[in-house]
Scaffold this motif. Structure first.
Motif, short mmCIF file in Angstrom:
data_model
loop_
_atom_site.label_atom_id
_atom_site.label_comp_id
_atom_site.label_asym_id
_atom_site.label_seq_id
_atom_site.Cartn_x
_atom_site.Cartn_y
_atom_site.Cartn_z
N ARG A 275 35.66 41.20 27.37
CA ARG A 275 34.38 41.90 27.39
C ARG A 275 34.30 42.82 26.17
NH1 ARG A 275 34.19 38.48 30.62
NH2 ARG A 275 33.65 38.58 32.84
N GLN B 46 33.59 33.05 41.42
CA GLN B 46 32.76 33.84 40.52
C GLN B 46 31.49 33.12 40.07
OE1 GLN B 46 35.14 36.61 37.71
NE2 GLN B 46 36.57 35.00 38.28
N ILE C 275 39.80 43.84 27.65
CA ILE C 275 40.36 42.51 27.85
C ILE C 275 41.21 42.58 29.11
CG2 ILE C 275 41.86 40.69 26.97
CD1 ILE C 275 41.20 41.60 24.16
N HIS C 276 40.85 41.81 30.13
CA HIS C 276 41.60 41.81 31.38
C HIS C 276 42.31 40.48 31.58
CE1 HIS C 276 39.23 45.27 33.57
NE2 HIS C 276 40.05 45.69 32.62
N TYR D 96 44.13 38.09 34.47
CA TYR D 96 44.24 37.84 35.91
C TYR D 96 45.30 36.75 36.11
CZ TYR D 96 39.89 40.43 36.04
OH TYR D 96 38.94 41.42 35.89
N GLU E 12 44.20 33.90 33.58
CA GLU E 12 42.78 33.79 33.27
C GLU E 12 42.43 35.03 32.44
OE1 GLU E 12 39.24 31.41 33.96
OE2 GLU E 12 41.33 31.09 34.52
N THR E 13 41.98 34.84 31.21
CA THR E 13 41.68 35.95 30.31
C THR E 13 40.19 36.22 30.29
OG1 THR E 13 43.55 35.33 28.89
CG2 THR E 13 41.95 36.85 27.98
N HIS E 14 39.80 37.44 30.61
CA HIS E 14 38.40 37.85 30.55
C HIS E 14 38.21 38.83 29.40
CE1 HIS E 14 37.00 36.79 34.91
NE2 HIS E 14 37.60 35.79 34.31
N SER F 237 35.06 39.47 39.63
CA SER F 237 36.51 39.25 39.61
C SER F 237 37.23 40.05 40.69
CB SER F 237 37.07 39.60 38.24
OG SER F 237 36.73 40.93 37.87
N ARG G 114 37.92 30.92 39.75
CA ARG G 114 36.80 30.50 38.91
C ARG G 114 35.59 30.11 39.75
NH1 ARG G 114 40.47 26.47 35.19
NH2 ARG G 114 41.48 28.04 33.87
#
Length: 204
Positions: free
Chosen positions: A54, A76, A58-59, A61, A50-52, A83, A73
Motif C-alpha cells: 500500500r 477478500q 507493506i504487510h 501475511y 502473501e505480500t500486500h 485482510s 485470497r
C-alpha cells in the motif's frame, strides 16, 4: 514481492510472528491456526507469503498451507471482507470447513467467526459458492485448480448428507461426516453404508 519465507521463528504473539531469515526479522501476520503450527522460538519455519503493498505500508501475511492462502485470497473478493477479517475467519474455520460451509450454504457455521454476521455470511455464500467449485483441498492443504469437490459428483454421498440433514444435523456437519465415511469405505459405498458410518462418526 515475497512469496515464501524460510528461516527460524524469532517470536510470535497475537495475530503475528517474526521470522528470522539470515539475520533479518520479517513481521508476518497470520491466523491463529497457522501460528499454532510454528512451534517455539528458534524452531525452523517455512511460510507461504502473501505480500500486500500500500502507499503507507507493506504487510506480509503468512500461511502454513496452500489451502489457507487460497481462502485468504477468496475471502477478500467478498465486499466487506478485508485482510484482518479474513484472518479472523481462518482462525475460526479451517480451509475444509470453509469449503463445506460455503458449498452447503451453512451460514450458521460462517457466523462462528468474529465479525461475520448473518448478512455477511449470506453474501459470502452467494459470491463464493461458484468459486469454491474450482478448488479441491487435499489433506495437506494442496489446491488443485479446475477440479470440483468430490462430494458434488457423488450422488450417494449427497443423498446420505441430505438424510443426515433430515435428522437435524447441520449441512456442514453432515457433509463432514459423510466425507469421512466415504474416505473410510471407498467410492463404491452405497447410501445406506455411508449413512451408518457417518452416524457413527457424529456419535463420537
Amino acid at each position: 514481492m515475497i512469496g515464501k519465507l524460510k528461516g527460524r521463528l524469532d517470536e510470535s504473539g497475537e495475530g503475528q510472528a517474526i521470522v528470522d531469515v539470515g539475520g533479518v526479522g520479517y513481521l508476518v501476520f497470520a491466523s491463529n491456526r497457522t501460528l499454532a503450527q510454528l512451534g517455539r522460538p528458534g524452531d525452523a519455519v517455512s511460510l507461504l507469503i502473501e505480500t500486500h503493498v500500500r502507499e503507507d505500508h507493506i504487510h506480509l501475511y503468512g500461511f502454513a498451507e496452500a489451502g489457507e492462502q487460497a481462502w485468504f485470497r477468496l475471502l477478500q473478493s467478498v465486499q466487506g471482507v478485508g485482510s484482518r477479517l479474513a484472518l479472523a475467519i481462518l482462525s475460526t474455520l479451517s480451509s475444509s470447513e470453509l469449503t463445506r460451509a460455503v458449498a452447503s450454504g451453512d451460514k450458521t457455521a460462517l457466523t462462528r467467526a468474529p465479525g461475520v454476521g448473518a448478512k455477511l455470511a449470506l453474501r459470502m455464500i452467494s459470491e463464493l459458492k461458484d468459486k469454491v467449485a474450482t478448488l479441491q483441498l487435499g489433506p495437506a492443504g494442496k489446491v488443485e485448480p479446475g477440479v470440483a469437490p468430490a462430494l458434488d459428483q457423488d450422488v450417494a454421498a449427497k443423498d446420505a448428507a441430505l438424510a443426515l440433514e433430515g435428522l437435524g444435523y447441520r449441512p456442514s456437519e453432515a457433509l463432514a461426516a459423510v466425507s469421512k465415511a466415504r474416505d473410510t469405505l471407498g467410492e463404491a459405498a452405497g447410501v445406506e453404508d455411508l449413512l451408518k458410518a457417518a452416524l457413527k462418526e457424529l456419535a463420537r
